[in-house]
Design a protein around this motif. Structure first.
Motif, PDB file in Angstrom:
ATOM      1  N   ILE A   1     -23.176   8.197   3.125  1.00 53.68           N
ATOM      2  CA  ILE A   1     -22.164   7.601   1.793  1.00 53.68           C
ATOM      3  C   ILE A   1     -21.366   8.617   1.841  1.00 53.68           C
ATOM      4  N   ALA A   2     -20.136   7.854   1.480  1.00 55.87           N
ATOM      5  CA  ALA A   2     -18.615   8.884   1.470  1.00 55.87           C
ATOM      6  C   ALA A   2     -18.922   9.133  -0.124  1.00 55.87           C
ATOM      7  N   CYS A   3     -17.826  10.093  -0.443  1.00 57.27           N
ATOM      8  CA  CYS A   3     -17.639  10.572  -1.861  1.00 57.27           C
ATOM      9  C   CYS A   3     -17.576   9.402  -2.579  1.00 57.27           C
ATOM     10  N   SER A   4     -18.587   9.540  -3.675  1.00 60.92           N
ATOM     11  CA  SER A   4     -18.648   8.657  -4.876  1.00 60.92           C
ATOM     12  C   SER A   4     -17.799   8.279  -5.912  1.00 60.92           C
ATOM     13  N   SER A   5     -16.818   9.253  -5.895  1.00 60.12           N
ATOM     14  CA  SER A   5     -15.840   9.121  -6.878  1.00 60.12           C
ATOM     15  C   SER A   5     -14.966   7.923  -6.833  1.00 60.12           C
ATOM     16  N   ARG A   6     -14.688   6.851  -7.779  1.00 60.79           N
ATOM     17  CA  ARG A   6     -14.089   5.787  -7.515  1.00 60.79           C
ATOM     18  C   ARG A   6     -13.197   5.362  -8.439  1.00 60.79           C
ATOM     19  N   VAL A   7     -11.980   5.035  -8.264  1.00 62.61           N
ATOM     20  CA  VAL A   7     -10.881   4.609  -9.317  1.00 62.61           C
ATOM     21  C   VAL A   7     -10.794   3.377  -9.096  1.00 62.61           C
TER      22      VAL A   7
ATOM     23  N   ALA B   1     -24.044  -2.250  -9.300  1.00 63.59           N
ATOM     24  CA  ALA B   1     -25.405  -1.843  -9.193  1.00 63.59           C
ATOM     25  C   ALA B   1     -26.341  -2.710  -8.642  1.00 63.59           C
ATOM     26  N   GLN B   2     -26.402  -4.140  -9.415  1.00 60.56           N
ATOM     27  CA  GLN B   2     -27.278  -4.958  -9.005  1.00 60.56           C
ATOM     28  C   GLN B   2     -26.957  -5.470  -7.679  1.00 60.56           C
ATOM     29  N   SER B   3     -26.025  -5.628  -7.589  1.00 58.84           N
ATOM     30  CA  SER B   3     -25.570  -6.204  -6.130  1.00 58.84           C
ATOM     31  C   SER B   3     -25.907  -5.215  -4.902  1.00 58.84           C
ATOM     32  N   LEU B   4     -25.629  -3.898  -5.261  1.00 59.91           N
ATOM     33  CA  LEU B   4     -26.268  -3.061  -4.197  1.00 59.91           C
ATOM     34  C   LEU B   4     -27.843  -2.799  -4.167  1.00 59.91           C
ATOM     35  N   ARG B   5     -28.468  -3.012  -5.255  1.00 60.13           N
ATOM     36  CA  ARG B   5     -29.836  -3.056  -5.104  1.00 60.13           C
ATOM     37  C   ARG B   5     -30.401  -4.278  -4.512  1.00 60.13           C
TER      38      ARG B   5
ATOM     39  N   ARG C   1     -19.482  -0.096  -4.010  1.00 62.13           N
ATOM     40  CA  ARG C   1     -19.985   0.924  -4.892  1.00 62.13           C
ATOM     41  C   ARG C   1     -21.146   1.474  -4.362  1.00 62.13           C
ATOM     42  N   ASP C   2     -21.240   2.939  -4.249  1.00 59.31           N
ATOM     43  CA  ASP C   2     -22.634   3.806  -3.987  1.00 59.31           C
ATOM     44  C   ASP C   2     -23.200   4.278  -5.036  1.00 59.31           C
ATOM     45  N   ASP C   3     -24.438   4.289  -4.838  1.00 63.06           N
ATOM     46  CA  ASP C   3     -25.391   5.011  -5.750  1.00 63.06           C
ATOM     47  C   ASP C   3     -26.545   5.493  -4.933  1.00 63.06           C
ATOM     48  N   GLU C   4     -26.416   6.817  -5.280  1.00 66.43           N
ATOM     49  CA  GLU C   4     -27.685   7.367  -4.492  1.00 66.43           C
ATOM     50  C   GLU C   4     -29.007   7.115  -4.905  1.00 66.43           C
TER      51      GLU C   4
ATOM     52  N   LEU D   1     -34.060   3.984   1.820  1.00 67.22           N
ATOM     53  CA  LEU D   1     -33.522   3.916   3.138  1.00 67.22           C
ATOM     54  C   LEU D   1     -33.896   4.908   4.106  1.00 67.22           C
ATOM     55  N   GLY D   2     -34.710   5.801   3.584  1.00 68.27           N
ATOM     56  CA  GLY D   2     -35.227   6.825   4.233  1.00 68.27           C
ATOM     57  C   GLY D   2     -36.299   6.321   5.654  1.00 68.27           C
ATOM     58  N   GLY D   3     -35.620   6.918   6.561  1.00 67.43           N
ATOM     59  CA  GLY D   3     -36.743   6.429   7.944  1.00 67.43           C
ATOM     60  C   GLY D   3     -36.210   5.224   8.535  1.00 67.43           C
TER      61      GLY D   3
END
Length: 391
Positions: A5-11, A66-70, A94-97, A104-106
């Protein structure tokens, strides 16, 4: 494609930096590069890489919420369990650790990172580099250039919780009745599944109700819950505090927005030391992980506005609920009374305090609606996974 995942700062800008207009895309790419987020800018320009290994590629494209990412992550995991022979790509805006890391582990032969814009040249570049066999939009905007290029290239396409596309699609899986009606009117889905909201699967179905005792409401008074816009919480709390019928009770407040500027000036549940709360106390539920406990322990709740995840968690709690105009049109609204004025809600709450049987009846109706939705989602998801398996 970036392997992490790239840098999470978003403008975010007013014009869509992921669309087809050149200026917003160029401007956001420049801002990303100045901020050191080169991977995001490269991905927006279409410089994605295939995941390692062999096998056809199925591309899941999530949007900017966030809902779309989930949803994208959950679909990726479900497809991986069904098919081990394909390579999977998940892109997002949008990324969200907190959403990505635990799920996604493994996983192997998975590409993960930001997605491309809908600039024509970018779309052609992505299709040449990824060569996807299947494309699944997960609660994402149906960008026309990508979809036309996919259709022209014979890519198998499915729309999950996505509004109608500008080109025909193999299968559509609408979230709710409104989206289902839109797909029906468009006539662009060769297969249209029944409406079913996967957010119901993410709700905690069996939450512990000990919060009622811990809060002090088990001995004196009762526990209530209000959820709505940050701009409304102070007026609503004032109405509750001025009503003498609730002087011995406690109120939990949660807000739709999660930005720092929307934080209510209230004691936070994340800082609560589990000592009983004083009668008349108001607590801000600043951590959504507490919502399941609040929904199950409260005597009644009111959703003045809510997203799908909060709605289904509230219904899963099995307590009587009402909704405001910001939640009435959502799935489940047919079993929840519409209450626009705070006085109406408070009168209902007082009625439930005097009539426990009515509270149980209305709470059970909401919980039945929750389980009905879950069964529908499981059936739709089974059909979807079989379709992907047959690709």
């Amino acid at each position: 494609m970036p392997g992490c995942i790239a840098c999470s700062s978003r403008v975010r800008v007013s014009s869509d930096p992921w669309g087809a207009s050149p200026w917003p895309v160029w401007r956001q790419n420049l801002r990303d590069r100045l901020a050191g987020a080169h991977a995001r800018a490269n991905a927006r320009s279409g410089f994605l890489r295939k995941p390692p290994g062999r096998g056809r590629i199925i591309w899941i494209k999530a949007g900017g919420t966030a809902q779309s990412l989930r949803l994208g992550v959950e679909l990726l995991g479900a497809i991986r369990q069904k098919r081990h022979d394909v390579r999977l790509v998940l892109t997002f805006e949008r990324d969200d650790e907190a959403i990505l890391a635990p799920r996604l582990g493994g996983m192997r032969r998975v590409g993960l990172g930001y997605g491309p814009s809908d600039r024509p040249r970018t779309v052609r570049r992505v299709m040449e580099r990824l060569e996807p066999y299947g494309l699944i939009l997960a609660d994402a905007l149906p960008y026309p250039n990508l979809l036309r290029e996919a259709a022209a290239g014979g890519v198998r396409c499915a729309a999950y919780n996505t509004d109608p596309w500008p080109v025909p699609v193999e299968a559509a899986y609408p979230r709710d009745a409104v989206q289902h009606a839109a797909w029906t009117a468009s006539g662009r889905a060769r297969h249209l599944a029944p409406a079913a909201d996967p957010a119901s699967l993410w709700a905690e179905a069996q939450a512990d109700v000990t919060l009622r005792t811990l809060s002090g409401a088990g001995e004196t008074g009762r526990l209530w819950w209000w959820h709505g816009p940050a701009a409304r919480w102070s007026d609503w709390v004032a109405a509750w505090q001025s009503d003498a019928r609730f002087r011995e009770d406690r109120l939990f407040v949660s807000v739709c927005e999660q930005a720092p500027e929307s934080s209510p000036a209230l004691p936070r549940i994340s800082e609560w030391d589990r000592t009983p709360l004083a009668p008349g106390c108001v607590v801000w539920v600043d951590d959504r992980r507490w919502l399941a406990a609040v929904a199950s322990a409260c005597h009644a709740g009111h959703l003045e506005a809510a997203d799908n995840a909060v709605l289904w968690q509230a219904l899963a709690g099995g307590r009587p609920l009402s909704v405001g105009t910001g939640a009435a049109a959502m799935a489940g609204g047919e079993v929840l009374p519409l209450c626009e004025a705070s006085a109406t809600v408070l009168d209902r709450w007082a009625g439930y305090a005097d009539d426990p049987m009515a509270a149980r009846r209305d709470g059970d109706a909401g919980r039945r609606r929750f389980w009905e939705e879950r069964r529908g989602v499981e059936s739709v998801m089974s059909e979807f996974l079989q379709r992907v398996f047959d690709w």
